[in-house]
Design an enzyme around this catalytic site. Structure first.
Site, PDB file in Angstrom:
ATOM      1  N   CYS A   1     -77.254   8.186 -38.540  1.00  0.00           N
ATOM      2  CA  CYS A   1     -77.523   7.079 -38.648  1.00  0.00           C
ATOM      3  C   CYS A   1     -78.037   6.059 -39.460  1.00  0.00           C
ATOM      4  O   CYS A   1     -78.780   5.099 -38.923  1.00  0.00           O
ATOM      5  CB  CYS A   1     -79.082   7.181 -37.752  1.00  0.00           C
ATOM      6  SG  CYS A   1     -78.994   8.356 -36.185  1.00  0.00           S
TER       7      CYS A   1
ATOM      8  N   HIS B   1     -84.306   1.717 -38.187  1.00  0.00           N
ATOM      9  CA  HIS B   1     -83.483   2.445 -36.983  1.00  0.00           C
ATOM     10  C   HIS B   1     -84.223   2.857 -35.302  1.00  0.00           C
ATOM     11  O   HIS B   1     -85.114   3.156 -35.657  1.00  0.00           O
ATOM     12  CB  HIS B   1     -82.455   3.711 -37.636  1.00  0.00           C
ATOM     13  CG  HIS B   1     -82.046   4.578 -37.085  1.00  0.00           C
ATOM     14  ND1 HIS B   1     -81.194   4.144 -36.043  1.00  0.00           N
ATOM     15  CD2 HIS B   1     -81.692   6.664 -35.937  1.00  0.00           C
ATOM     16  CE1 HIS B   1     -80.519   5.200 -35.024  1.00  0.00           C
ATOM     17  NE2 HIS B   1     -81.121   6.586 -34.836  1.00  0.00           N
TER      18      HIS B   1
ATOM     19  N   ASN C   1     -80.614   4.954 -28.797  1.00  0.00           N
ATOM     20  CA  ASN C   1     -80.617   5.427 -29.681  1.00  0.00           C
ATOM     21  C   ASN C   1     -78.628   4.932 -30.056  1.00  0.00           C
ATOM     22  O   ASN C   1     -78.013   6.167 -29.602  1.00  0.00           O
ATOM     23  CB  ASN C   1     -80.635   6.520 -30.481  1.00  0.00           C
ATOM     24  CG  ASN C   1     -80.581   7.238 -32.119  1.00  0.00           C
ATOM     25  OD1 ASN C   1     -79.358   6.619 -32.312  1.00  0.00           O
ATOM     26  ND2 ASN C   1     -80.580   8.187 -32.276  1.00  0.00           N
TER      27      ASN C   1
HETATM   28  N1  ACO Z   1     -87.246  14.850 -19.256  1.00  0.00           N
HETATM   29  C1  ACO Z   1     -87.991  15.908 -18.664  1.00  0.00           C
HETATM   30  N2  ACO Z   1     -88.754  16.781 -19.553  1.00  0.00           N
HETATM   31  C2  ACO Z   1     -88.007  16.721 -20.896  1.00  0.00           C
HETATM   32  C3  ACO Z   1     -87.342  16.206 -21.602  1.00  0.00           C
HETATM   33  C4  ACO Z   1     -86.345  15.197 -20.159  1.00  0.00           C
HETATM   34  N3  ACO Z   1     -85.151  14.378 -20.072  1.00  0.00           N
HETATM   35  N4  ACO Z   1     -86.974  16.308 -22.846  1.00  0.00           N
HETATM   36  C5  ACO Z   1     -87.485  17.544 -22.794  1.00  0.00           C
HETATM   37  N5  ACO Z   1     -88.526  18.165 -22.003  1.00  0.00           N
HETATM   38  C6  ACO Z   1     -89.122  18.998 -21.619  1.00  0.00           C
HETATM   39  C7  ACO Z   1     -88.784  19.828 -22.097  1.00  0.00           C
HETATM   40  O1  ACO Z   1     -88.329  21.100 -21.559  1.00  0.00           O
HETATM   41  C8  ACO Z   1     -90.270  20.482 -22.850  1.00  0.00           C
HETATM   42  O2  ACO Z   1     -90.749  21.235 -21.173  1.00  0.00           O
HETATM   43  P1  ACO Z   1     -91.511  23.081 -21.866  1.00  0.00           P
HETATM   44  O3  ACO Z   1     -92.808  22.596 -22.918  1.00  0.00           O
HETATM   45  O4  ACO Z   1     -91.516  23.356 -20.438  1.00  0.00           O
HETATM   46  O5  ACO Z   1     -90.530  24.015 -22.838  1.00  0.00           O
HETATM   47  C9  ACO Z   1     -90.803  19.601 -22.704  1.00  0.00           C
HETATM   48  O6  ACO Z   1     -90.409  18.818 -21.429  1.00  0.00           O
HETATM   49  C10 ACO Z   1     -91.912  18.845 -23.554  1.00  0.00           C
HETATM   50  O7  ACO Z   1     -90.755  18.845 -25.282  1.00  0.00           O
HETATM   51  P2  ACO Z   1     -90.473  18.582 -26.799  1.00  0.00           P
HETATM   52  O8  ACO Z   1     -89.057  18.605 -27.218  1.00  0.00           O
HETATM   53  O9  ACO Z   1     -91.427  19.208 -27.684  1.00  0.00           O
HETATM   54  O10 ACO Z   1     -90.798  17.012 -25.986  1.00  0.00           O
HETATM   55  P3  ACO Z   1     -90.978  16.151 -27.401  1.00  0.00           P
HETATM   56  O11 ACO Z   1     -92.591  15.127 -27.453  1.00  0.00           O
HETATM   57  O12 ACO Z   1     -91.175  15.826 -29.193  1.00  0.00           O
HETATM   58  O13 ACO Z   1     -89.964  14.461 -26.429  1.00  0.00           O
HETATM   59  C11 ACO Z   1     -88.085  13.808 -27.966  1.00  0.00           C
HETATM   60  C12 ACO Z   1     -88.476  15.381 -27.330  1.00  0.00           C
HETATM   61  C13 ACO Z   1     -87.820  12.348 -26.859  1.00  0.00           C
HETATM   62  C14 ACO Z   1     -86.945  14.501 -28.027  1.00  0.00           C
HETATM   63  C15 ACO Z   1     -88.460  13.761 -29.300  1.00  0.00           C
HETATM   64  O14 ACO Z   1     -88.758  15.144 -30.046  1.00  0.00           O
HETATM   65  C16 ACO Z   1     -87.597  13.167 -30.705  1.00  0.00           C
HETATM   66  O15 ACO Z   1     -87.638  11.492 -30.005  1.00  0.00           O
HETATM   67  N6  ACO Z   1     -87.133  13.546 -31.072  1.00  0.00           N
HETATM   68  C17 ACO Z   1     -86.677  12.898 -32.427  1.00  0.00           C
HETATM   69  C18 ACO Z   1     -85.055  13.123 -31.934  1.00  0.00           C
HETATM   70  C19 ACO Z   1     -84.420  11.836 -32.552  1.00  0.00           C
HETATM   71  O16 ACO Z   1     -84.383  10.474 -32.454  1.00  0.00           O
HETATM   72  N7  ACO Z   1     -83.168  12.323 -32.904  1.00  0.00           N
HETATM   73  C20 ACO Z   1     -81.918  10.929 -32.567  1.00  0.00           C
HETATM   74  C21 ACO Z   1     -81.455  11.371 -34.077  1.00  0.00           C
HETATM   75  S1  ACO Z   1     -81.988  10.816 -35.780  1.00  0.00           S
HETATM   76  C22 ACO Z   1     -82.643  10.173 -35.621  1.00  0.00           C
HETATM   77  O17 ACO Z   1     -81.858   8.667 -34.787  1.00  0.00           O
HETATM   78  C23 ACO Z   1     -84.411   9.330 -35.992  1.00  0.00           C
END
Ligand code: ACO
Length: 328
Positions: free
Chosen positions: A115, A255, A285
């Site tokens: 990224c 980003h 993204n």
């Molecule tokens: N829909 C519904 N529920 C979901 C989904 C979905 N699409 N995805 C995960 N869940 C659930 C999980 O299973 C979990 O359930 P549980 O509590 O029963 O186990 C719950 O939601 C919470 O999961 P988390 O992973 O803790 O959720 P979080 O609030 O962290 O959000 C997310 C997840 C959106 C991926 C977040 O962590 C994030 O944005 N991280 C950054 C990742 C990123 O942007 N990466 C891109 C590359 S690097 C960059 O570009 C910066």
């Protein structure tokens, strides 16, 4: 402010026709528009067709950037293609683009910084121009992440989209241009966001498709924390090197990973959201493409004007992160 060595003389972009909405995704995996919107700010993303390859999309974005810069394809001497999802592993997508564009006088190579790829590639262009090795550099950030995402994994498939952004980097002629850049990596954290198979250590095979190691895998909450911390630090570094503070910045383009990452970074960097560009709701993204796509949108909309001071900042797999101040 430092005297710039290079300027961005033209930009362009291409985003695929097909739109994949949160509603569409909720029919593919157990998720909802409400969950995706609340956790990421994303409403829809673009998905490339079989013919919308990176070379195809890159040619269209590059032609726009060349036109803006008043250059012909054969005047390009270097093509740097930042991508984590190349059309093929061999040869580079930059070489495919060179052929598609007819940029017969160029040397072409890919840059792998996920990224952060666009900021890394512009910095490489700056170094090549500064050392006299290049003059007119075509920098592309482009991705077809839909091709390496597992559409059964709801924690990743909701995030990513496809697209390409282009910029012409050439020697600065006045006070406008890149006034500071900062790059950093931490390879110890590679496995928090990676695609384990498909390279030469675990080649693509029936097994790697079956066990899904051929697809992108991510520890979302860990990535989130590192992204905010690293991008905040990178903002401070680029501004400090340029002798500027947040008050001097007119437009910040982070980003586009997730609106919560963007808001947290802006808050820590002391940047009001009115100055911060957000288009993650429309494109998701797009990794290396996200900054050049947003940059081109802002320039063509007139939101970035002559004399503006622009801060670019990114974070991605590797981990890699970086930032850049550009006087427009
Ligand atoms: N829909 C519904 N529920 C979901 C989904 C979905 N699409 N995805 C995960 N869940 C659930 C999980 O299973 C979990 O359930 P549980 O509590 O029963 O186990 C719950 O939601 C919470 O999961 P988390 O992973 O803790 O959720 P979080 O609030 O962290 O959000 C997310 C997840 C959106 C991926 C977040 O962590 C994030 O944005 N991280 C950054 C990742 C990123 O942007 N990466 C891109 C590359 S690097 C960059 O570009 C910066």
């Amino acid at each position: 402010m430092n005297k710039p060595i290079v300027e961005i003389a033209g930009t362009g972009r291409y985003t695929p026709e097909r739109i994949l909405t949160n509603e569409d995704l909720s029919k593919m995996v157990t998720t909802s528009d409400e969950w995706i919107t609340e956790r990421t700010g994303i409403k829809e993303r673009r998905i490339s067709s079989d013919t919308e390859t990176l070379a195809y999309m890159g040619r269209i974005a590059a032609e726009q950037a060349l036109e803006e810069a008043g250059l012909a394809a054969d005047q390009i001497d270097t093509i740097l293609f930042a991508t984590a999802s190349p059309d093929r592993l061999l040869p580079s997508t930059a070489c495919d683009l060179q052929a598609a564009l007819g940029a017969e006088n160029a040397a072409a190579m890919d840059i792998g910084a996920a990224c952060s790829g666009f900021i890394f590639a512009v910095t490489v262009a700056e170094g090549m121009i500064s050392s006299g090795k290049a003059k007119n550099v075509l920098v592309i950030g482009g991705e077809r992440l839909s091709r390496i995402v597992d559409y059964e994994d709801r924690s990743t498939c909701i995030l990513f989209g496809d697209g390409v952004g282009a910029a012409i980097v050439r020697p600065a002629t006045g006070d406008r241009g890149v006034v500071s850049t900062y790059l950093k990596s931490d390879g110890r954290l590679a496995e928090l966001l990676w695609r384990p198979a498909g390279g030469s250590s675990i080649p693509a095979s029936a097994e790697s498709v079956e066990d899904k190691s051929i697809y992108m895998q991510m520890a979302g909450p860990e990535v989130f924390k590192h992204a905010v911390k690293s991008m905040t630090d990178a903002c401070d570094r680029a501004m400090e090197m340029a002798g500027l503070t947040g008050d001097d910045i007119d437009v910040m383009i982070p980003h586009q990973a997730n609106v919560r990452i963007i808001k947290a970074t802006a808050k820590h960097a002391g940047m009001p959201m009115e100055k911060v560009v957000v288009n993650v709701d429309r494109f998701g993204n797009t990794s290396a493409a996200s900054i050049p796509i947003a940059l081109d949108e802002q320039i063509r909309a007139g939101t970035i004007k002559k004399g503006d001071t622009v801060l670019l900042v990114a974070f991605g797999a590797g981990f890699t992160w970086g930032s850049m101040v550009v006087k427009w």
